[in-house]
Design an enzyme around this catalytic site. Structure first.
Site, PDB file in Angstrom:
ATOM      1  N   THR A 189       0.842  -1.208   0.000  1.00 56.87           N
ATOM      2  CA  THR A 189       0.000   0.000   0.000  1.00 56.87           C
ATOM      3  C   THR A 189       0.875   1.256   0.000  1.00 56.87           C
ATOM      4  OG1 THR A 189      -1.831  -1.057   1.111  1.00 56.87           O
ATOM      5  CG2 THR A 189      -1.534   1.264   1.604  1.00 56.87           C
ATOM      6  N   ASP A 213      -8.537  -0.925   5.927  1.00 51.66           N
ATOM      7  CA  ASP A 213      -8.444   0.236   6.819  1.00 51.66           C
ATOM      8  C   ASP A 213      -8.207   1.555   6.085  1.00 51.66           C
ATOM      9  OD1 ASP A 213      -5.907  -0.978   6.134  1.00 51.66           O
ATOM     10  OD2 ASP A 213      -4.975   0.519   7.430  1.00 51.66           O
TER      11      ASP A 213
HETATM   12  N1  ASP Z   1      -3.856  -1.935   4.769  1.00 56.02           N
HETATM   13  C1  ASP Z   1      -4.169  -2.489   3.471  1.00 56.02           C
HETATM   14  C2  ASP Z   1      -5.470  -3.228   3.565  1.00 56.02           C
HETATM   15  O1  ASP Z   1      -5.674  -3.944   4.517  1.00 56.02           O
HETATM   16  C3  ASP Z   1      -3.111  -3.388   2.935  1.00 56.02           C
HETATM   17  C4  ASP Z   1      -1.708  -2.847   2.978  1.00 56.02           C
HETATM   18  O2  ASP Z   1      -1.393  -1.955   3.733  1.00 56.02           O
HETATM   19  O3  ASP Z   1      -0.884  -3.305   2.205  1.00 56.02           O
HETATM   20  O4  ASP Z   1      -6.248  -3.153   2.659  1.00 56.02           O
END
Ligand code: ASP
Length: 329
Positions: free
Chosen positions: A195, A226
């Site tokens: 992300t 999140d």
């Molecule tokens: N936080 C992101 C999610 O759960 C994934 C990530 O941070 O790579 O969608």
């Protein structure tokens, strides 16, 4: 090799992960970014990939800082920095978004203005080239905060945002990861989560934070992480902090991570180093893997994580960008 040396050198003058965070002086910056946390180790990243990650992070920092330098807003800096990462296939956002169980891409994004508490968020984006632009358009041009799926896309198109064919988001690497996750019957494949996010402090003292993601490989049933949940993966409040998270979203939602860090600073008068380190360490004890980046009102940089590594970097108003990848940087 040069980059490995560069990153080692940079790492040696910085705190980076949560175990060492409290003992060293935090740097100051106008922009801090991340490109995801996870199994990012020296053995899992080749020299050429290391170079590519470091270069892309630096370009993002330079583009975002340009906005701040010219007197622009932290919101614009965050958006521009994130767009650059979304356009790269290296990160799990925009072009490099991971696949859902149904072999589609459903992206989430959010942006928040610390000066006004205005926020924009979107989930289930599948044809808009830069999902962070959808969040920004929601913030600027909608009476709502959070739009989803076809409604969010309809709004984005009305706003004139660039639409692409879903094939734009195809990358063989992410498709292979999906097949692997399905074969091993894992709901979620956790390696480099990837992300992207940014937090900026402009010359008027305004903080902003934004985050963009493809979510988690093999996600089903319209799962939302999140990232677009204000207070969980993204939060900004002038005078307090800006935070963008990355990691296993379900835990960041349950523990309202970004807002928890802000609340500790605001109500318990903790420093941003203390607050962010404690929250990320505690999260690990609950099973939640990931990290955050943040700036406080004076531009103090934090980048704690409880995974092996996190793609991350920051840039001061004057001077060179600093980037790091691994836990021992
Ligand atoms: N936080 C992101 C999610 O759960 C994934 C990530 O941070 O790579 O969608």
């Amino acid at each position: 090799m040069f980059f490995r040396f560069f990153i080692l050198f940079v790492g040696s003058i910085l705190f980076m992960n949560c175990t060492s965070i409290s003992s060293k002086k935090s740097p100051k910056a106008v922009l801090v970014i991340h490109g995801g946390a996870g199994w990012i180790s020296r053995t899992s990243v080749t020299d050429s990939m290391e170079h590519a990650y470091a270069e892309t992070l630096k370009e993002s920092l330079l583009k975002g800082r340009e906005i701040i330098k010219s007197g622009g807003s932290s919101l614009d800096a965050v958006q521009i920095a994130i767009e650059h990462l979304e356009d790269s296939p290296l990160f799990n956002a925009g072009k490099g978004s991971v696949f859902t169980y149904h072999e589609t891409n459903e992206m989430d994004s959010a942006i928040m203005d610390g000066a006004t508490a205005n926020a924009g968020a979107a989930t289930g984006i599948s044809t808009i080239k830069n999902p962070i632009q959808v969040a920004r358009a929601v913030l600027d041009h909608s009476v709502h905060v959070f739009l989803s799926g076809s409604g969010a896309e309809e709004f984005a198109i009305e706003q004139g945002l660039k639409q692409v064919d879903s094939s734009y988001f195809f990358t063989q690497n992410n498709f292979d990861k999906l097949l692997e996750a399905k074969t091993s019957m894992k709901e979620v494949k956790q390696d480099k989560l990837g992300t992207v996010g940014a937090v900026a402090l402009d010359q008027n003292g305004n903080l902003a934070a934004g985050t963009s993601t493809g979510g988690m490989t093999n996600k089903r049933y319209g799962r939302i992480g999140d990232v677009p949940v204000i207070g969980a993966g993204t939060y900004a409040e002038n005078g307090v902090c800006g935070i963008s998270a990355t990691g296993h979203g379900e835990y960041f939602i349950r523990y309202v991570v970004a807002h928890d860090i802000a609340a500790r600073i605001k109500y318990d008068h903790q420093s941003i180093e203390q607050a962010s380190t404690q929250v990320i360490q505690t999260l690990k004890t609950k099973g939640g893997l990931g990290g955050v980046i943040g700036l406080d009102a004076t531009g103090t940089v934090v980048m704690p994580f409880n995974t092996i590594g996190m793609f991350r970097g920051y840039i001061p108003l004057e001077g060179e960008p600093v980037v790091a990848l691994y836990g021992d940087d």
